[in-house]
Motif scaffolding. Structure first.
Motif, PDB file in Angstrom:
ATOM      1  N   PRO A 136       7.586   8.155   2.155  1.00 13.32           N
ATOM      2  CA  PRO A 136       6.227   8.230   1.484  1.00 13.32           C
ATOM      3  C   PRO A 136       6.136   9.405   0.415  1.00 13.32           C
ATOM      4  CG  PRO A 136       5.543   9.022   3.532  1.00 13.32           C
ATOM      5  CD  PRO A 136       7.037   8.451   3.559  1.00 13.32           C
ATOM      6  N   ASP A 137       7.299  10.163   0.520  1.00 15.06           N
ATOM      7  CA  ASP A 137       7.254  11.541  -0.463  1.00 15.06           C
ATOM      8  C   ASP A 137       7.582  11.118  -2.000  1.00 15.06           C
ATOM      9  OD1 ASP A 137       9.660  10.967  -0.438  1.00 15.06           O
ATOM     10  OD2 ASP A 137      10.190  12.836   0.941  1.00 15.06           O
ATOM     11  N   LYS A 138       7.711  11.933  -2.856  1.00 12.68           N
ATOM     12  CA  LYS A 138       7.926  11.937  -4.101  1.00 12.68           C
ATOM     13  C   LYS A 138       9.128  11.369  -4.577  1.00 12.68           C
ATOM     14  CE  LYS A 138       4.636  15.361  -5.547  1.00 12.68           C
ATOM     15  NZ  LYS A 138       4.697  16.654  -6.085  1.00 12.68           N
ATOM     16  N   THR A 139      10.188  11.526  -3.743  1.00 13.84           N
ATOM     17  CA  THR A 139      11.488  11.168  -3.972  1.00 13.84           C
ATOM     18  C   THR A 139      11.780   9.669  -3.686  1.00 13.84           C
ATOM     19  OG1 THR A 139      12.288  11.697  -1.752  1.00 13.84           O
ATOM     20  CG2 THR A 139      12.513  13.283  -3.161  1.00 13.84           C
ATOM     21  N   ALA A 140      10.672   9.019  -3.203  1.00 14.99           N
ATOM     22  CA  ALA A 140      10.736   7.480  -2.609  1.00 14.99           C
ATOM     23  C   ALA A 140      10.700   6.909  -3.994  1.00 14.99           C
ATOM     24  CB  ALA A 140       9.771   7.098  -1.584  1.00 14.99           C
ATOM     25  N   ILE A 141      10.204   7.307  -5.067  1.00  9.58           N
ATOM     26  CA  ILE A 141      10.148   6.495  -6.545  1.00  9.58           C
ATOM     27  C   ILE A 141      11.038   7.089  -7.475  1.00  9.58           C
ATOM     28  CG2 ILE A 141       8.200   5.924  -8.207  1.00  9.58           C
ATOM     29  CD1 ILE A 141       7.860   4.495  -5.747  1.00  9.58           C
ATOM     30  N   ALA A 173       3.818  10.402  -6.827  1.00 12.94           N
ATOM     31  CA  ALA A 173       4.963  10.634  -7.700  1.00 12.94           C
ATOM     32  C   ALA A 173       4.619  10.930  -9.084  1.00 12.94           C
ATOM     33  CB  ALA A 173       6.132   9.573  -7.795  1.00 12.94           C
ATOM     34  N   THR A 174       3.427  10.350  -9.648  1.00 11.38           N
ATOM     35  CA  THR A 174       2.933  10.798 -10.908  1.00 11.38           C
ATOM     36  C   THR A 174       1.751  11.805 -10.808  1.00 11.38           C
ATOM     37  OG1 THR A 174       1.448   8.846 -10.788  1.00 11.38           O
ATOM     38  CG2 THR A 174       3.751   8.495 -11.715  1.00 11.38           C
ATOM     39  N   HIS A 175       1.101  11.931  -9.964  1.00  7.89           N
ATOM     40  CA  HIS A 175      -0.072  12.726  -9.701  1.00  7.89           C
ATOM     41  C   HIS A 175       0.054  14.114 -10.402  1.00  7.89           C
ATOM     42  CE1 HIS A 175      -3.891  14.223  -8.204  1.00  7.89           C
ATOM     43  NE2 HIS A 175      -3.419  15.020  -7.692  1.00  7.89           N
ATOM     44  N   GLU A 176       1.177  14.703  -9.861  1.00 15.00           N
ATOM     45  CA  GLU A 176       1.469  16.310 -10.559  1.00 15.00           C
ATOM     46  C   GLU A 176       1.694  16.241 -11.935  1.00 15.00           C
ATOM     47  OE1 GLU A 176       4.445  20.213  -9.896  1.00 15.00           O
ATOM     48  OE2 GLU A 176       4.526  18.442  -8.591  1.00 15.00           O
ATOM     49  N   ARG A 177       2.379  15.268 -12.652  1.00 19.23           N
ATOM     50  CA  ARG A 177       2.891  15.122 -14.318  1.00 19.23           C
ATOM     51  C   ARG A 177       1.326  14.994 -14.748  1.00 19.23           C
ATOM     52  NH1 ARG A 177       7.847  11.731 -15.129  1.00 19.23           N
ATOM     53  NH2 ARG A 177       7.372  12.287 -17.093  1.00 19.23           N
ATOM     54  N   ARG A 178       0.306  14.448 -13.995  1.00 16.46           N
ATOM     55  CA  ARG A 178      -0.861  14.095 -14.901  1.00 16.46           C
ATOM     56  C   ARG A 178      -1.647  15.420 -14.965  1.00 16.46           C
ATOM     57  NH1 ARG A 178      -2.857   7.813 -12.929  1.00 16.46           N
ATOM     58  NH2 ARG A 178      -0.844   7.254 -12.388  1.00 16.46           N
ATOM     59  N   LEU A 179      -1.625  16.117 -13.648  1.00 15.69           N
ATOM     60  CA  LEU A 179      -2.568  17.262 -13.379  1.00 15.69           C
ATOM     61  C   LEU A 179      -2.075  18.215 -14.679  1.00 15.69           C
ATOM     62  CD1 LEU A 179      -3.146  17.381  -9.772  1.00 15.69           C
ATOM     63  CD2 LEU A 179      -4.646  16.634 -11.634  1.00 15.69           C
ATOM     64  N   GLY A 212       0.976  -1.248   0.067  1.00 13.20           N
ATOM     65  CA  GLY A 212       0.171  -0.051   0.029  1.00 13.20           C
ATOM     66  C   GLY A 212       0.736   1.165   0.047  1.00 13.20           C
ATOM     67  N   ALA A 213       1.830   1.131   0.728  1.00 17.91           N
ATOM     68  CA  ALA A 213       2.797   2.438   0.743  1.00 17.91           C
ATOM     69  C   ALA A 213       3.511   2.415  -0.380  1.00 17.91           C
ATOM     70  CB  ALA A 213       4.017   2.043   1.965  1.00 17.91           C
ATOM     71  N   SER A 214       3.604   1.588  -1.167  1.00 15.92           N
ATOM     72  CA  SER A 214       4.523   1.573  -2.713  1.00 15.92           C
ATOM     73  C   SER A 214       3.275   2.392  -3.552  1.00 15.92           C
ATOM     74  CB  SER A 214       4.909   0.183  -3.077  1.00 15.92           C
ATOM     75  OG  SER A 214       5.979  -0.331  -2.295  1.00 15.92           O
ATOM     76  N   VAL A 215       1.942   1.617  -3.506  1.00 20.23           N
ATOM     77  CA  VAL A 215       1.012   2.273  -4.369  1.00 20.23           C
ATOM     78  C   VAL A 215       0.862   3.789  -4.143  1.00 20.23           C
ATOM     79  CG1 VAL A 215      -1.246   2.087  -4.827  1.00 20.23           C
ATOM     80  CG2 VAL A 215      -0.145   0.114  -4.480  1.00 20.23           C
ATOM     81  N   ILE A 216       0.791   4.081  -2.903  1.00 20.54           N
ATOM     82  CA  ILE A 216       0.589   5.541  -2.593  1.00 20.54           C
ATOM     83  C   ILE A 216       1.823   6.332  -2.976  1.00 20.54           C
ATOM     84  CG2 ILE A 216       0.391   7.318  -0.531  1.00 20.54           C
ATOM     85  CD1 ILE A 216      -1.135   5.094   0.681  1.00 20.54           C
ATOM     86  N   SER A 217       2.927   5.834  -2.866  1.00 14.77           N
ATOM     87  CA  SER A 217       4.177   6.732  -3.315  1.00 14.77           C
ATOM     88  C   SER A 217       4.080   6.752  -4.654  1.00 14.77           C
ATOM     89  CB  SER A 217       5.388   6.093  -2.726  1.00 14.77           C
ATOM     90  OG  SER A 217       5.399   6.032  -1.446  1.00 14.77           O
TER      91      SER A 217
END
Length: 269
Positions: free
Chosen positions: A177-182, A78-84, A69-74
Motif C-alpha cells: 500500500p505504499d507509494k511505490t505500488a502505483i 501516491a498523488t497526495h504529496e504532489r497536490r500539497l 479499496g486498496a487500489s484507491v488508497i494507494s
C-alpha cells in the motif's frame, strides 16, 4: 456538427472504414466476457475516484470492495504529496472541455485536472500495466488530444502543460500500500509538439470531411486500411468489408482494434 473524441480519432487513423461501421452506422463489436469484467472494474474505480474528489464518503464502498479499496488508497497516497506542493492549485474530477476545430467539435474528459497560476496537469487513471515503451503513451490520440485541447482552451503555453498517467494495478496495490505500488508516466508538452498535433488533426479531419461528403452524397464507402498492415485478420468487420477474414473468436479481444472504446473503461495499448 460532429463530435469527435480520442476513440474516434484512433479509429480514423487505424482504418477509416472502421470509423464508418462503428460510428456512422453504429455496428458495435461484441465485447469478450473478460474484457467486459475489466471494463466494469475500471468504471467502478473511476466512479470511486470521482466521489473522492467531490468529498463524498467512500468507507462503505471500500469495505465492500477491499481489493479496489486498496487500489484507491494507494493512488491517493501516491498523488497526495504532489497536490500539497501547490497551495494555489485548483482541481476538478471528470472535467470536460470542447474545442471547435476544422468544423468539428473535439471533446475531452479529464479524470482529474489540476491547475495553478503557471502550470496545468492532466491526471488519467489506467487499470492496465504501464507500457514498457514510454513513447507509446506520447503517440496515442488520448495524450495528443487531451494536451492539445487544454492548450487551445486555456491561457497556458504548451510548455506549462503535462499529462500524467497513473497505472493502478490492483494486485500490486493490495500487497504493497505504499507509494511505490502505483507507477506513473508523465508526458511533457511543448510548442513543437502542439504544432505537429495541429497539422495531424488538420490532415485527419480534412480527409474526414471528404470521406463524409462522398459517403453522404454519393454513397461511397470510407477507404479501407491496406491489407498488408495486418489489421484485417483480427477485425470483426472483415467479412462486411469483403476482406479475407479469419475466425476471431479464439483471438484475444484486446488485440482487436474494433472493440468500441466508448464502452470500455480501460483497454491496454
Amino acid at each position: 456538427m460532429l463530435r469527435l473524441n480520442q476513440s474516434h480519432l484512433t479509429k480514423l487513423e487505424t482504418c477509416p472504414r472502421q470509423f464508418q461501421h462503428s460510428i456512422l452506422e453504429q455496428f458495435l463489436s461484441p465485447v469478450a466476457p473478460d474484457l467486459q469484467e475489466k471494463a466494469e472494474w475500471g468504471k467502478h474505480f473511476h466512479l470511486l475516484m470521482q466521489q473522492q474528489e467531490l468529498g463524498l464518503p467512500l468507507s462503505p464502498l471500500l469495505e465492500q470492495e477491499q481489493e479496489m479499496g486498496a487500489s484507491v488508497i494507494s493512488l491517493l497516497n501516491a498523488t497526495h504529496e504532489r497536490r500539497l506542493n501547490h497551495p494555489q492549485h485548483w482541481q476538478e474530477a471528470e472535467h470536460a472541455r470542447t474545442l471547435n476545430f476544422e468544423d468539428f467539435l473535439l471533446t475531452v474528459v479529464y479524470d482529474l485536472l489540476i491547475t495553478q497560476p503557471n502550470q496545468g496537469e492532466i491526471y488519467d487513471w489506467k487499470t492496465y500495466p504501464k507500457p514498457k515503451k514510454h513513447q507509446l503513451l506520447a503517440q496515442q490520440w488520448q495524450t495528443k488530444l487531451y494536451l492539445f485541447v487544454l492548450a487551445e482552451t486555456s491561457h497556458y503555453q504548451p510548455e506549462q502543460l503535462s499529462m500524467t498517467y497513473w497505472f493502478v494495478q490492483s494486485k500490486t496495490a493490495s500487497s504493497s500500500p505504499d507509494k511505490t505500488a502505483i507507477q506513473s508516466a508523465r508526458i511533457a508538452y511543448n510548442v513543437k509538439q502542439h504544432e505537429t498535433i495541429r497539422q495531424q488533426l488538420k490532415t485527419l479531419l480534412n480527409q474526414l470531411k471528404q470521406d463524409l461528403e462522398n459517403y453522404e452524397r454519393q454513397n461511397i464507402p470510407f477507404p479501407q486500411v491496406a491489407e498488408e498492415k495486418g489489421i484485417c485478420p483480427r477485425c470483426l468487420f472483415a467479412h462486411r468489408c469483403q476482406r479475407n477474414a479469419v475466425s476471431v473468436q479464439g483471438n484475444s479481444s484486446r488485440e482487436s482494434p474494433l472493440v468500441d472504446l466508448d464502452q470500455i473503461a480501460e483497454l491496454p495499448i
